[in-house]
Design an enzyme around this catalytic site. Structure first.
Site, short mmCIF file in Angstrom:
data_model
loop_
_atom_site.label_atom_id
_atom_site.label_comp_id
_atom_site.label_asym_id
_atom_site.label_seq_id
_atom_site.Cartn_x
_atom_site.Cartn_y
_atom_site.Cartn_z
N HIS A 64 0.87 -1.18 0.00
CA HIS A 64 0.00 0.00 0.00
C HIS A 64 0.91 1.23 0.00
O HIS A 64 1.60 1.48 0.99
CB HIS A 64 -0.87 0.03 1.26
CG HIS A 64 -1.75 -1.17 1.44
ND1 HIS A 64 -3.07 -1.19 1.05
CD2 HIS A 64 -1.50 -2.39 1.97
CE1 HIS A 64 -3.61 -2.37 1.35
NE2 HIS A 64 -2.67 -3.12 1.91
N PHE A 65 0.93 1.97 -1.10
CA PHE A 65 1.83 3.12 -1.20
C PHE A 65 1.10 4.47 -1.10
O PHE A 65 1.70 5.52 -1.26
CB PHE A 65 2.67 3.05 -2.48
CG PHE A 65 3.84 2.07 -2.40
CD1 PHE A 65 4.17 1.41 -1.23
CD2 PHE A 65 4.63 1.83 -3.53
CE1 PHE A 65 5.25 0.52 -1.16
CE2 PHE A 65 5.72 0.95 -3.48
CZ PHE A 65 6.02 0.29 -2.30
N ARG A 66 -0.23 4.44 -0.87
CA ARG A 66 -1.00 5.62 -0.40
C ARG A 66 -1.18 6.75 -1.40
O ARG A 66 -1.78 7.76 -1.04
CB ARG A 66 -0.36 6.21 0.87
CG ARG A 66 -0.04 5.22 1.99
CD ARG A 66 -1.25 4.52 2.48
NE ARG A 66 -1.03 3.73 3.68
CZ ARG A 66 -1.80 2.71 4.04
NH1 ARG A 66 -2.83 2.35 3.29
NH2 ARG A 66 -1.56 2.04 5.14
N ASN A 96 -6.71 0.82 -2.23
CA ASN A 96 -7.39 1.62 -1.20
C ASN A 96 -6.71 2.97 -1.00
O ASN A 96 -6.32 3.34 0.11
CB ASN A 96 -7.51 0.86 0.12
CG ASN A 96 -6.18 0.39 0.68
OD1 ASN A 96 -5.21 0.24 -0.06
ND2 ASN A 96 -6.12 0.15 1.98
N LYS A 149 -8.76 -6.69 -6.89
CA LYS A 149 -8.63 -6.95 -5.44
C LYS A 149 -9.95 -6.62 -4.77
O LYS A 149 -10.54 -5.57 -5.04
CB LYS A 149 -7.51 -6.06 -4.87
CG LYS A 149 -7.64 -5.71 -3.38
CD LYS A 149 -7.13 -6.81 -2.48
CE LYS A 149 -7.33 -6.52 -1.00
NZ LYS A 149 -6.33 -5.68 -0.38
N HIS A 181 -9.04 -9.87 0.43
CA HIS A 181 -8.88 -9.68 1.86
C HIS A 181 -10.06 -10.40 2.49
O HIS A 181 -11.21 -9.97 2.36
CB HIS A 181 -8.90 -8.19 2.22
CG HIS A 181 -8.70 -7.93 3.66
ND1 HIS A 181 -7.65 -7.23 4.16
CD2 HIS A 181 -9.44 -8.31 4.76
CE1 HIS A 181 -7.73 -7.17 5.48
NE2 HIS A 181 -8.81 -7.83 5.86
N HIS A 234 -2.68 -12.72 2.75
CA HIS A 234 -2.23 -12.69 4.15
C HIS A 234 -2.98 -13.64 5.10
O HIS A 234 -3.72 -13.20 5.98
CB HIS A 234 -2.25 -11.26 4.72
CG HIS A 234 -3.42 -10.39 4.35
ND1 HIS A 234 -4.71 -10.84 4.32
CD2 HIS A 234 -3.47 -9.10 3.99
CE1 HIS A 234 -5.51 -9.84 3.98
NE2 HIS A 234 -4.77 -8.78 3.78
N ASP A 304 2.42 -6.91 2.45
CA ASP A 304 1.30 -6.10 2.93
C ASP A 304 1.81 -4.81 3.57
O ASP A 304 1.27 -4.36 4.58
CB ASP A 304 0.40 -6.89 3.89
CG ASP A 304 -0.94 -6.22 4.11
OD1 ASP A 304 -1.23 -5.21 3.45
OD2 ASP A 304 -1.71 -6.71 4.95
N GLY A 323 -2.06 -1.57 10.31
CA GLY A 323 -1.07 -1.64 9.23
C GLY A 323 0.32 -1.33 9.74
O GLY A 323 0.48 -0.56 10.69
#
Ligand code: DOR
Length: 441
Positions: A64-66, A96, A149, A181, A234, A304, A323
């Site tokens: 997750h690189f935002r 996300n 996803k 997920h 995960h 993750d 996270g």
């Protein structure tokens, strides 16, 4: 006539699909050109790899690189900088963000942002929603798309498809392997009262084993009915691993370094830094996940990587977000597990390069073979290092492993023939490109 290459990696131990041995690698035009004894060849650049192991580039298919969105925690540049410093050559980034990656436009925007600004190669997962299910056939084949996803339980951000008909509608459309997920949203809602204010130890009581197992069972049932391939992200419980053993025809399995390394006792030491979805649980779950690695039920490793700032993590539970960062520590932690004899180096390679290539149909990456991209993770299996917050390049600036001594360290990252990281330094400008996939060439 002696051959000439752009680059030769000389004298290293190559670890590959056909075993392990002393072999040189010649690279031309960013591709692997020749493997073998290249002592009579010449090259623009020759790298002495004696004493080092040359692995196929490590692919982390869950980060997750935002960006776009909460870039105060991370962005595509900082996240990918962390990746290459940790020996990772390609990442698949999660949807996300804000806006969510749920359309052709938002996906194309990420690809544009990433190109030559990210330090590693990349693909982006597109979020599956109730609204966009009909668009999936086009969406999952767009340039730079890793696939679809789906969040069946809510986590960071607003993506959620909690119901069986919603998941079925998505899997009726997917042709590629969709990633999930898997936590049961209905049970999460019912059990919210079990969260104890200020006590992150209640996180895995709330998000319990049944929450994960029940959802994974529902998911497999739907996938069978829709004759669709799924990837369960995960895995956090011993029970899911036992269940998934019987469903390997439809379901592939990801495990994470944190579920393999940490256990719930660490809440007493690092508090909400351990808070993650799905949660890190008691030691017997960690043992069950390792058993899944040993037995081959687990296909691949993903970090993750899910950074949040220390200020956010310091909020009283459950306001603290779930996270932890992980892309930079994946390789050193797992090499330390190799050193401890918990998995072989060959298994690590399969789970981080050949494995993702096989599951997701990556074109020209995932093995050291002539014609493939010259992506290498070069490691020193004997090097002893201590992981420190100060080493972390993620904008969040911390790691749950601060102070942990490991044996085995990534010392070089090569991407399409370019030396990107060497001995802890970033040594090339950012040249990241979109990963290509067989199903979307
Ligand atoms: O703990 C988590 N954090 N799990 C997720 O699924 C999302 C992630 C995040 O984006 O922060």
């Amino acid at each position: 006539m002696a051959r000439t290459f752009d680059l030769i990696l000389k004298g290293g131990t190559l670890v590959n699909h056909d075993g392990e041995g002393l072999r040189d690698v010649g690279v031309t035009g960013g591709r692997i050109d020749e493997i073998g004894d290249l002592s009579r060849a010449s090259a623009g650049e020759v790298i002495d790899c004696r004493g080092l192991h040359i692995l196929p580039g490590v692919i982390d298919s869950q980060v997750h690189f935002r960006e776009p969105g909460p870039v105060h925690k991370e962005d595509l540049e900082t996240g990918s900088r962390a990746a290459v410093l940790g020996g990772v050559t390609a990442v698949f980034e999660m949807p996300n963000t804000n806006p969510l990656t749920v359309s052709a436009e938002t996906l194309a925007d990420k690809v544009k942002r990433g190109r030559h600004r990210m330090h590693c190669d990349f693909a982006f997962w597109a979020g599956g929603t109730h609204e966009n299910a009909k668009d999936i056939p086009e969406l999952e084949r767009l340039p730079g798309a890793a696939g679809i996803k789906v969040f069946m339980g809510s986590s960071t951000g607003s993506l959620l498809v909690e119901d069986d008909p919603g998941v079925a509608a998505i899997l009726a459309q997917t042709r590629r392997r969709a990633a999930f997920h898997s936590e049961d949203e209905y049970r999460l809602e019912e059990r919210k009262h079990l969260r104890v204010k200020g006590d992150p130890r209640s996180h895995h009581v709330w998000r319990d084993v049944t929450t994960a197992l029940q959802c994974t069972q529902r998911l497999v049932r739907i996938a069978r009915a829709q004759r669709a391939k799924i990837h369960v992200l995960h895995i956090s419980t011993a029970e899911e691993m036992v269940f998934l053993k019987d469903h390997k025809d439809v379901a592939s399995v990801e495990v994470t370094p944190h579920h393999l390394t940490l256990d719930a006792s660490a809440y007493d030491v690092i508090g909400a830094k351990l808070q993650m979805n799905p949660p890190v649980r008691e030691l017997h779950h960690q043992a069950g996940i390792w058993r899944g690695v040993e037995q081959g039920i687990a296909d691949i490793l993903g970090s993750d990587h899910a950074p949040h700032t220390l200020e956010e993590k310091a909020k009283p539970y459950p306001e603290s977000p779930s996270g932890m960062p992980g892309v930079q520590t994946l390789t050193p932690l797992m090499l330390d597990h190799v050193h401890a004899g918990r998995l072989t180096l060959a298994r690590f390679v399969d789970m981080t390069s050949a494995g993702p290539a096989r599951l997701f149909g990556i074109a020209n990456k995932g093995r050291i073979a002539a014609g493939y991209d010259a992506d290498f993770t070069i490691v020193d299996l004997k090097r002893v290092e201590t992981i420190r917050d100060s080493w972390i390049a993620s904008r969040c600036g911390w790691t749950p492993y601060d102070g942990k001594r490991v044996t085995g360290w990534p010392v070089g990252t090569f991407i399409r023939g370019a030396r990107v990281m060497w001995d802890g330094e970033l040594v090339s400008p950012a040249r990241g490109e979109a990963v290509r996939f067989h199903d979307a060439l």
